[in-house]
Scaffold this motif. Structure first.
Motif, PDB file in Angstrom:
ATOM      1  N   VAL B 222       0.816  -1.220   0.000  1.00 47.56           N
ATOM      2  CA  VAL B 222       0.000   0.000   0.000  1.00 47.56           C
ATOM      3  C   VAL B 222       0.848   1.267   0.000  1.00 47.56           C
ATOM      4  O   VAL B 222       0.345   2.352   0.239  1.00 47.56           O
ATOM      5  CB  VAL B 222      -0.953   0.037   1.219  1.00 47.56           C
ATOM      6  CG1 VAL B 222      -1.980  -1.068   1.116  1.00 47.56           C
ATOM      7  CG2 VAL B 222      -0.197  -0.044   2.521  1.00 47.56           C
ATOM      8  N   ARG B 258      -0.888   4.629   1.473  1.00 49.32           N
ATOM      9  CA  ARG B 258      -0.768   5.455   0.260  1.00 49.32           C
ATOM     10  C   ARG B 258      -0.760   4.546  -0.967  1.00 49.32           C
ATOM     11  O   ARG B 258       0.211   4.501  -1.713  1.00 49.32           O
ATOM     12  CB  ARG B 258       0.548   6.245   0.313  1.00 49.32           C
ATOM     13  CG  ARG B 258       0.586   7.326   1.374  1.00 49.32           C
ATOM     14  CD  ARG B 258       1.984   7.900   1.497  1.00 49.32           C
ATOM     15  NE  ARG B 258       2.848   7.107   2.370  1.00 49.32           N
ATOM     16  CZ  ARG B 258       4.123   6.831   2.104  1.00 49.32           C
ATOM     17  NH1 ARG B 258       4.679   7.220   0.991  1.00 49.32           N
ATOM     18  NH2 ARG B 258       4.837   6.115   2.957  1.00 49.32           N
ATOM     19  N   PRO B 259      -1.831   3.783  -1.169  1.00 51.38           N
ATOM     20  CA  PRO B 259      -1.787   2.796  -2.256  1.00 51.38           C
ATOM     21  C   PRO B 259      -1.912   3.434  -3.638  1.00 51.38           C
ATOM     22  O   PRO B 259      -2.349   4.574  -3.770  1.00 51.38           O
ATOM     23  CB  PRO B 259      -3.005   1.925  -1.970  1.00 51.38           C
ATOM     24  CG  PRO B 259      -3.943   2.802  -1.239  1.00 51.38           C
ATOM     25  CD  PRO B 259      -3.113   3.770  -0.459  1.00 51.38           C
ATOM     26  N   ILE B 260      -1.532   2.643  -4.627  1.00 49.08           N
ATOM     27  CA  ILE B 260      -1.798   3.005  -6.013  1.00 49.08           C
ATOM     28  C   ILE B 260      -2.843   2.021  -6.550  1.00 49.08           C
ATOM     29  O   ILE B 260      -3.086   0.975  -5.949  1.00 49.08           O
ATOM     30  CB  ILE B 260      -0.528   2.922  -6.894  1.00 49.08           C
ATOM     31  CG1 ILE B 260       0.120   1.530  -6.765  1.00 49.08           C
ATOM     32  CG2 ILE B 260       0.450   4.011  -6.528  1.00 49.08           C
ATOM     33  CD1 ILE B 260       1.125   1.214  -7.836  1.00 49.08           C
ATOM     34  N   GLY B 261      -3.445   2.351  -7.669  1.00 56.32           N
ATOM     35  CA  GLY B 261      -4.299   1.395  -8.363  1.00 56.32           C
ATOM     36  C   GLY B 261      -3.489   0.808  -9.506  1.00 56.32           C
ATOM     37  O   GLY B 261      -2.805   1.526 -10.225  1.00 56.32           O
ATOM     38  N   THR B 266      -7.511  -2.157  -7.535  1.00 54.54           N
ATOM     39  CA  THR B 266      -7.838  -0.741  -7.751  1.00 54.54           C
ATOM     40  C   THR B 266      -7.514   0.016  -6.464  1.00 54.54           C
ATOM     41  O   THR B 266      -7.394  -0.566  -5.389  1.00 54.54           O
ATOM     42  CB  THR B 266      -9.325  -0.547  -8.090  1.00 54.54           C
ATOM     43  OG1 THR B 266     -10.103  -0.892  -6.926  1.00 54.54           O
ATOM     44  CG2 THR B 266      -9.747  -1.435  -9.248  1.00 54.54           C
ATOM     45  N   LEU B 267      -7.412   1.326  -6.596  1.00 53.31           N
ATOM     46  CA  LEU B 267      -7.094   2.137  -5.425  1.00 53.31           C
ATOM     47  C   LEU B 267      -8.197   2.029  -4.365  1.00 53.31           C
ATOM     48  O   LEU B 267      -7.898   1.772  -3.188  1.00 53.31           O
ATOM     49  CB  LEU B 267      -6.856   3.582  -5.862  1.00 53.31           C
ATOM     50  CG  LEU B 267      -6.112   4.448  -4.857  1.00 53.31           C
ATOM     51  CD1 LEU B 267      -5.340   5.543  -5.563  1.00 53.31           C
ATOM     52  CD2 LEU B 267      -7.042   5.022  -3.827  1.00 53.31           C
ATOM     53  N   ARG B 270      -7.891  -1.284  -2.615  1.00 57.37           N
ATOM     54  CA  ARG B 270      -6.777  -1.396  -1.661  1.00 57.37           C
ATOM     55  C   ARG B 270      -7.083  -0.641  -0.372  1.00 57.37           C
ATOM     56  O   ARG B 270      -6.858  -1.149   0.725  1.00 57.37           O
ATOM     57  CB  ARG B 270      -5.488  -0.859  -2.299  1.00 57.37           C
ATOM     58  CG  ARG B 270      -4.847  -1.822  -3.275  1.00 57.37           C
ATOM     59  CD  ARG B 270      -3.327  -1.652  -3.291  1.00 57.37           C
ATOM     60  NE  ARG B 270      -2.698  -2.754  -3.992  1.00 57.37           N
ATOM     61  CZ  ARG B 270      -2.381  -2.736  -5.291  1.00 57.37           C
ATOM     62  NH1 ARG B 270      -2.625  -1.671  -6.017  1.00 57.37           N
ATOM     63  NH2 ARG B 270      -1.805  -3.790  -5.843  1.00 57.37           N
TER      64      ARG B 270
END
Ligand SMILES: Cc1cc2nc3c(=O)[nH]c(=O)nc-3n(C[C@H](O)[C@H](O)[C@H](O)COP(=O)(O)OP(=O)(O)OC[C@H]3O[C@@H](n4cnc5c(N)ncnc54)[C@H](O)[C@@H]3O)c2cc1C
Lengths: 760, 296
Positions: B222, B258-261, B266-267, B270
């Protein structure tokens, strides 16, 4: 025809597979294992772009690299015929196949081959690829089937105009062709309905996921004979393709099929054979080209992503009155999606008096699709069975009962203009209704884990076509069997069993082998669930010829008329000739021992083109458990029921039912191509393209029904494809049963489930 | 792409350090190779010398000392870690993490040290090491030192080792009484998969077993590095060990993440899963702190 309905001694038993031991000990030679003296290694340069014009290809720097033997591009191929032919259960147009072998003026998908290199080592070939200079002019990609159908969509083929029964359209389009099926009066049918359900569905492009990559090794001899060793379902199909693309005589091309490490429809069309042949010719060495896993994903023949819409109406009494279906299938870069088969299979199990179906074959900037196990049927069945399920729910009927009220019958007119013969849709659905699984209690759950049960009815039409089997009787009474069909599913064993049964010999007497295009008679690809059926017909025919000829030899020994000789292939005396003139008997082996003195070699040849075959209905029952916090779906119990006609080797049939279900489970829950906005594939590997693992698939229960196809000597229908058709539908219906939300997408990933529930 | 590399298998740490230093940036330590060999083949990393660490006795040793804690050699395969009776008894989150890497064949080769040094944001052994308070023992040309595992990774695939340095062992302190730990990850498949989100939790309870005396939470996949969810863990201290507290800790962990998709998740998925997995990992840690045995 010598038909034995009872007293089978070989058919229906479970002998070990003829190829099992070689495979288990790792000695079997698969495509990538072929190794020839002086062999060079080929690699293919592929487009990093999904849609671009090729301005310039300059191989000069690559050719100059030490250790590079040859570089090949489209310039090395003659023009190919603009003609479409059936291969396996797909089709090829040779002009498009040429462009898909080496790009012409455009690249149409990420991974599109542009050039190939043969070098002393794989490493040098890799380096050489980087030295081929290609200049591109980028074009906007089209990735979504409906976007591709829009009037203002970027065009893949400027000269392509939609073909339909009405003729060819004036303006160019990405819709290669469209068709309509119409039956009765759909508007009036909907007017009669008390309940109408309409839903749209989308499915992602999926891959067959065979473990063995495409691999071909080509060698030219000094006389100009080209030999290609390759992993394929159809050696003769590959020979035709090489012939058409190289403009080289069929008689000068020998295609030798290797053992096949999975194909599922994906190894009917060649991808590396022609590059290997061109490189071998230019380098004067045998050349082997083996795809990497990434290349297999990017540039072989997956199955269509789709957009579909289904509307159906029914009366309060539970009778379907009308259906309206729209099927839009991605063909990939060149025309030829399985939308036609999707149309033939959707709702094939029901009596629907009024219906309209519109089908569209649409090009998009993705790899050109190939056949994948019941091509096109899994997608459309997912859509059709979801709407059937919802109608049942709206009517307050048990989903199996609703299906039975509308079940298709023999002779009933079908939406595709044909009619069913000798089907068993009702028997299959009744088997579901009576199955312990369907009647087992299911604790639904109220907390985080919710459980549900769903069913799906599936159909595949099967196939017949050309097959060739040769049986040669040896002096010790054994029989050598050669077949033109490639063995992808234990075919050597199931065909030898049919030969043995007909001959009245034990299976141990028959040694079966796969031939190649030089040694055996023409045989169509092993696909379309045709092989045990049609090649079985060829084997029976060859065995009958053996018996007829053996009568003559026995008569020569006994100095009597052949009509005075009788042979029995049943019962305790099976394998014995008797003479009515002198009441003497001789065994098969005793006659065989004297072949030299009675005329020499004795062969039976079965060359057939089987033109009639029987379709197969199947069904699935799925119990799922959905974690409503994570969206993850676990299968608790899974059952596959199928009418197979006759199970020649039941263990193999069960394996087909389980294997097809496993692939269907993958399609339903995990698998799907993912692209970025520019058309780059994001998951061309087995980590991110997720096949189910052993932990994800429960023990699959099977129930085999044997309602014969009467025109096959043993009643065989074909087995391999129907099993994949129903699982996504059954799982989607079970998920609905668990969480009360209909699923419109495949795969039903955890994220999609959470989205459908409005949680994320 | 380079397919040929030199291979050395030194017997001592000193020799390994020398080879790594002399080899410069082209020399790479090799443990199980389940990351490295795949990366070399795909051109993601380059190397011209592989220094195999598996023959160095210190790196293959596991030692548990009730007074001193666990010393886990950097090249011990995950299968041995997950089967080790002392590790199973005292460091269950590490068993959870090491026991789900790959499949059983992969775990015969893959190591916990390699998992850490690969420094992937989704490495399954790293959050457990962090919440268990592990320190990394590093050897290099200038001798050896220890750093907390929580500061070992500095970016995706990046760690703080310099050229010539190597990980020798991981040191885990003795577990405090009434403590428990758990690592859970979410993957679409049951195995051979990569975490969409992972959460490790460690809890220490008061004597009544009802309140939280101390807590640590770490998350995988994440952020660019395995992430310590400090705010959530601190908030828990002194709170009742119940589902309400855990739900709030999950919400606070979501704020830290601080996740990305991407193709794996997908963001929104997460972020949502950070809450769910944190809560579930805390539940698991609680049960273990109370002495229950649960399988990860
Ligand atoms: C099929 C498959 C499934 C996988 N599944 C998972 C999974 O579920 N979860 C997961 O987290 N990972 C997974 N992985 C990744 C990998 O297996 C793990 O990260 C594993 O722990 C790496 O350990 P290794 O010993 O193989 O490392 P190696 O590949 O040997 O090394 C990894 C990196 O660390 C460096 N290195 C190794 N040891 C040292 C040392 N002592 N000092 C300094 N540097 C060192 C190497 O140079 C390399 O850069 C999977 C890999 C595969 C192939």
């Amino acid at each position: 025809m010598i038909t034995k309905t009872a007293e089978h001694t070989v058919i229906g038993t479970r002998p070990p597979r003829a190829d099992a031991f070689e495979k288990v000990v790792g000695k079997a030679v698969f495509g990538p294992d072929v190794n020839l003296p002086r062999m060079a290694y080929g690699r293919i340069l592929r487009s990093p772009h999904a849609h671009a014009r090729i301005v310039r290809i300059d191989p000069t720097r690559a050719e100059a690299l030490d250790g590079v033997y040859a570089v090949a591009t489209a310039a090395d191929l003659p023009e190919a015929a603009d003609r479409t032919e059936r291969v396996g259960e797909g089709n090829v147009n040779y002009k498009y196949m040429r462009d898909n072998t080496f790009a012409g003026d455009k690249v149409l998908y990420h991974g599109h081959p542009i050039a190939a290199v043969a070098a002393r080592t794989l490493q040098i070939a890799e380096q050489a690829l980087e030295l081929i200079d290609v200049e591109y002019e980028l074009l906007d990609p089209v990735l979504d089937v409906r976007q591709a159908m829009a009037a203002d969509a970027p065009l893949l083929h400027e000269g392509m105009h939609t073909r339909s029964l009405a003729g060819t359209a004036d303006t160019p389009s990405n819709v290669a062709s469209q068709f309509q099926f119409l039956q009765g009066d759909p508007e009036q049918g909907f007017a009669q309905a008390d309940v109408v359900v309409e839903r749209a569905f989308e499915t992602a492009m999926v891959h067959q996921g065979y473990i063995e990559p495409h691999a071909a090794t080509a060698a030219w001899d000094a006389d100009g004979t080209l030999t290609v060793y390759t992993t394929t379902q159809g050696a003769f199909d590959i020979r035709s393709q090489v012939h058409e693309l190289l403009g080289y005589p069929l008689s000068k091309i020998i295609v030798v099929p290797t053992e096949v490490g999975g194909a599922f429809g994906g190894k009917n069309v060649g991808y590396v054979e022609v590059p290997a042949a061109v490189l071998a010719r230019k380098s004067g060495r045998p050349v082997r080209v083996v795809m990497t896993r990434e290349e297999v994903f990017l540039a072989s023949g997956p199955s269509s992503g789709t957009w579909m819409r289904v509307k159906m109406g029914a009366t309060r009494e539970g009778r379907i009155t009308a259906a309206e279906v729209e099927l839009c299938y991605e063909a990939g870069a060149y025309p030829g999606s399985p939308v036609g088969a999707g149309a033939n299979c959707i709702l094939a199990g029901y009596d629907i008096p009024n219906a309209r179906l519109d089908g569209y074959d649409v090009v998009v900037n993705k790899p050109r699709v190939g056949a994948y196990r019941a091509p096109g049927a899994t997608q459309s069945t997912f859509a059709g069975e979801a709407v059937i399920d919802e109608l049942a729910e709206k009517l307050g009927l048990d989903p199996v009962e609703f299906r039975l009220r509308n079940i298709a019958t023999n002779g009933m007119p079908r939406l595709n203009g044909g009619f069913h013969e000798h089907i068993a849709a009702r028997e299959v659905m009744e088997a579901v209704r009576d199955h312990p699984h369907y009647n087992a209690p299911l604790e639904r759950g109220t907390g985080i884990l919710r459980r549900g049960r769903g069913v799906g009815l599936a159909y595949w039409g099967n196939w017949g076509a050309r097959s060739s089997v040769t049986l040669e009787v040896n002096a010790d009474g054994t029989v050598s069997m050669l077949m033109g069909s490639v063995d992808i599913t234990g075919t050597r064993t199931s065909i030898a069993m049919q030969a043995a049964e007909t001959l009245g010999l034990s299976l141990a007497h028959i040694n079966p082998a796969m031939g190649n295009t030089q040694t055996s008679g023409y045989s169509d690809a092993s696909g379309g669930s045709r092989t045990t059926m049609a090649t079985g017909v060829a084997a029976v025919k060859a065995a009958e010829e053996v018996i007829a000829k053996m009568h003559e030899r026995a008569a020569a020994i006994w100095v009597c008329e052949p009509e005075q000789v009788a042979y029995t292939n049943i019962g305790p005396d099976a394998g014995t000739f008797t003479c009515s003139r002198n009441d003497e008997t001789m065994t098969f082996a005793e006659v065989a021992a004297k072949l030299g003195g009675t005329g020499g070699a004795l062969r039976g040849q079965g060359d057939v083109n089987v033109r009639r075959w029987g379709g197969a209905f199947g069904a699935n029952i799925a119990d799922v458990e959905v974690d409503i916090e994570t969206g993850s779906v676990r299968l608790l119990r899974f059952t596959a029921v199928q009418n197979v006609g006759k199970a020649i080797r039941p263990g193999q049939v069960e394996g087909q039912l389980r294997g097809g279900a496993t692939q269907g489970i993958g399609w339903g829950l995990y698998e799907g191509y993912a692209y970025d906005g520019q058309g780059h594939m994001l998951n061309a590997n087995f980590l991110d393209y997720k096949l189910p693992t052993a932990l994800d698939v429960p023990a699959i229960e099977t129930e085999i029904l044997e309602i014969p196809w009467p025109e096959h000597p043993f009643g065989v229908r074909g087995v391999g494809e129907t099993p994949i058709v129903g699982p996504p539908a059954a799982i989607a219906n079970a998920v609905y049963d668990a969480i009360g939300v209909r699923q419109g997408f495949l795969p039903m990933t955890p994220a999609r489930i959470l989205e459908s529930m409005g949680i994320i | 792409m380079n397919f040929s590399y030199g291979y050395r298998a030194p017997d001592t740490i000193a020799e390994a350090v020398r080879l790594l230093q002399e080899g410069g940036s082209g020399a790479r330590p090799l443990a199980g190779g389940t990351d490295l060999l795949v990366q070399l083949r795909h051109g993601i990393r380059q190397a011209d010398l592989l220094v195999d660490l598996k023959r160095i006795p210190e790196l293959s040793a596991v030692r548990y000392d009730p007074a001193d804690g666990l010393t886990l050699g950097a090249a011990v395969p995950c299968a041995d870690v997950a089967d080790h009776p002392d590790i199973r008894a005292h460091y269950p989150a590490l068993v959870d993490g090491a026991g789900i890497i790959g499949g059983s064949a992969i775990r015969q080769r893959a190591t916990v040290g390699g998992n850490l040094c690969n420094a992937s944001p989704s490495g399954d052994a790293i959050p457990p090491l962090i919440v268990l308070g592990a320190e990394a023992e590093i050897a290099g040309p200038n001798g050896s030192c220890r750093v907390p595992v929580s500061s070992f990774c500095v970016g995706p695939g990046l760690h703080l080792l310099d050229q010539g340095e190597m990980l020798v062992a991981l040191h885990l302190p003795i577990p405090s009484p009434r403590s428990g730990s758990c690592y859970l990850r979410f993957t679409p498949r049951g195995e051979m998969d990569i975490a969409v989100v992972g959460a490790a939790a460690w809890l220490q309870l008061d004597e009544s077993l009802s309140y939280i005396e101390d807590a640590r939470i770490a998350l995988s996949a994440v952020a660019p590095v395995p992430l310590v969810a400090e705010t959530a863990a601190t908030w828990l201290i002194g709170r009742p060990a119940d589902s309400e507290s855990f739900a709030q800790a999950g919400r606070l962990a979501q704020e830290t993440a601080r996740p990305i998709g991407d193709v794996r998740g997908t963001l929104p998925q997460r972020l949502h899963l950070v809450g769910v997995m944190t809560r579930r990992a805390l539940q698991g840690a609680l049960r273990r702190a109370k002495g229950e045995t649960i399988d990860g």
